[in-house]
Design an enzyme around this catalytic site. Structure first.
Site, PDB file in Angstrom:
ATOM      1  N   ASP A   1      -0.420   5.072  65.106  1.00  0.00           N
ATOM      2  CA  ASP A   1       0.933   4.801  65.591  1.00  0.00           C
ATOM      3  C   ASP A   1       0.910   4.230  67.008  1.00  0.00           C
ATOM      4  O   ASP A   1       1.764   3.412  67.370  1.00  0.00           O
ATOM      5  CB  ASP A   1       1.765   6.085  65.555  1.00  0.00           C
ATOM      6  CG  ASP A   1       2.201   6.446  64.139  1.00  0.00           C
ATOM      7  OD1 ASP A   1       2.074   5.594  63.239  1.00  0.00           O
ATOM      8  OD2 ASP A   1       2.661   7.585  63.928  1.00  0.00           O
TER       9      ASP A   1
ATOM     10  N   SER B   1       9.288  18.116  69.952  1.00  0.00           N
ATOM     11  CA  SER B   1       8.418  19.095  70.602  1.00  0.00           C
ATOM     12  C   SER B   1       9.137  19.799  71.756  1.00  0.00           C
ATOM     13  O   SER B   1       8.846  20.944  72.075  1.00  0.00           O
ATOM     14  CB  SER B   1       7.145  18.415  71.128  1.00  0.00           C
ATOM     15  OG  SER B   1       6.387  17.873  70.065  1.00  0.00           O
TER      16      SER B   1
ATOM     17  N   GLN C   1       2.668   5.372  76.842  1.00  0.00           N
ATOM     18  CA  GLN C   1       1.606   4.389  77.044  1.00  0.00           C
ATOM     19  C   GLN C   1       1.625   3.715  78.405  1.00  0.00           C
ATOM     20  O   GLN C   1       0.580   3.400  78.955  1.00  0.00           O
ATOM     21  CB  GLN C   1       1.670   3.322  75.940  1.00  0.00           C
ATOM     22  CG  GLN C   1       1.368   3.873  74.552  1.00  0.00           C
ATOM     23  CD  GLN C   1       1.339   2.789  73.494  1.00  0.00           C
ATOM     24  OE1 GLN C   1       2.013   1.766  73.600  1.00  0.00           O
ATOM     25  NE2 GLN C   1       0.564   3.005  72.444  1.00  0.00           N
TER      26      GLN C   1
END
Length: 293
Positions: free
Chosen positions: A76, A196, A250
């Site tokens: 992913d 999360s 990222q």
């Protein structure tokens, strides 16, 4: 103009003749598989070429500027990186999952021949996903901008000190909070950091912006789902020494007191080609989001 959030577009009537195979620059396994797939495609009268990412050349170096399909080999994370680079081509993406999770990259490396045969023969459903456009302003001047597929995360710096955030929507001032951070995610990103941190799971084809606080201090700010037509402004409070913006886990930027992060829906949707329509709930169950006691 954006499509209806649950519109199901068929790929059946579109001829797939030009396929770009995208891999990570440092993944020899992905590059080797790309060569195998390219040879297989060419035997089926498909023009195919490969590109390694981060892509350091211009798309004009490819034999054609607009492929019919972009096949991404990797996990992913690779899919996120490639999508951000090639999104504005406005062609469908399909991922061969060489990673662990595979929420975006759904083709199995063990059965890719069967799945690609189905795609070449009868296509598949196009799943449209809304994305987020962000801009960073400092002293009224734009410092950076870009697109997020999963989420934007504003978090505290290296020291374990909470940050102060002033929030405004296009309808006016919302709230000021002190927290470890705030997650602004797309429905596609709701299954990542959002859930999360206690945020909701949202169907990926809905049109919504999801706000999820991280460890709010002396406040009861709950996760919030807003319509995609809203825009959002996050201002770093003057009491904050340093904060960070992370895009899709990222890329990152240092934010200073007074900096503004402006977020709105991006004008182009991500198009994911779905080989099989297993349904969102079934995918959540398969990925073990529902664990029975």
């Amino acid at each position: 103009m954006h499509k209806n959030s649950l519109t199901m577009l068929e790929f059946h009537n579109m001829s797939i003749e030009k396929i770009l195979l995208a891999t990570k620059m440092d993944s020899s396994a992905a590059r080797n598989m790309a060569q195998e797939i390219m040879a297989w495609l060419e035997q089926r009268n498909c023009s195919a070429c490969t590109a390694c990412f981060p892509y350091e050349k211009d798309m004009e170096d490819l034999p054609w500027s607009n492929p019919d399909l972009i096949l991404v080999l990797g996990g992913d994370g690779t899919m996120l990186s490639v999508v951000r680079t090639l999104l504005d081509l406005q062609v469908p993406f399909l991922g061969v999952n060489l990673g662990k999770v595979g929420f975006l990259a759904e083709v199995s490396p063990l059965t890719w021949k069967e799945q690609l045969s189905m795609v070449l023969k009868s296509g598949g459903r196009i799943s449209r996903r809304m994305l987020l456009e962000y801009s960073i302003f400092r002293a009224g001047s734009k410092r950076d901008s870009g697109v997020a597929i999963n989420e934007l995360v504003v978090s505290r710096g290296e020291l374990a000190r909470i940050i102060s955030l002033d929030l405004e929507s296009s309808q006016g001032a919302m709230e000021s909070i002190r927290a470890d951070g705030l997650i602004v995610s797309t429905p596609t990103g709701s299954t990542a950091y959002c859930v999360s941190a206690g945020g909701p799971l949202v169907h990926p084809e809905m049109q919504a912006m999801i706000l999820t606080p991280v460890c709010v201090f002396l406040h009861d700010f709950k996760p919030l789902v807003m319509p995609a037509s809203e825009s959002l402004l996050l201002r770093i409070g003057n009491s904050t020494q340093e904060a960070y913006l992370t895009v899709d886990g990222q890329t990152g930027f240092v934010l200073k007191p007074g900096d503004e992060l402006r977020v709105k829906r991006y004008h182009v949707d991500l198009q994911l080609l779905m080989c099989r329509d297993e349904g969102f709930i079934n995918k959540l169950r398969y990925k073990k989001f529902f664990i029975r006691g």
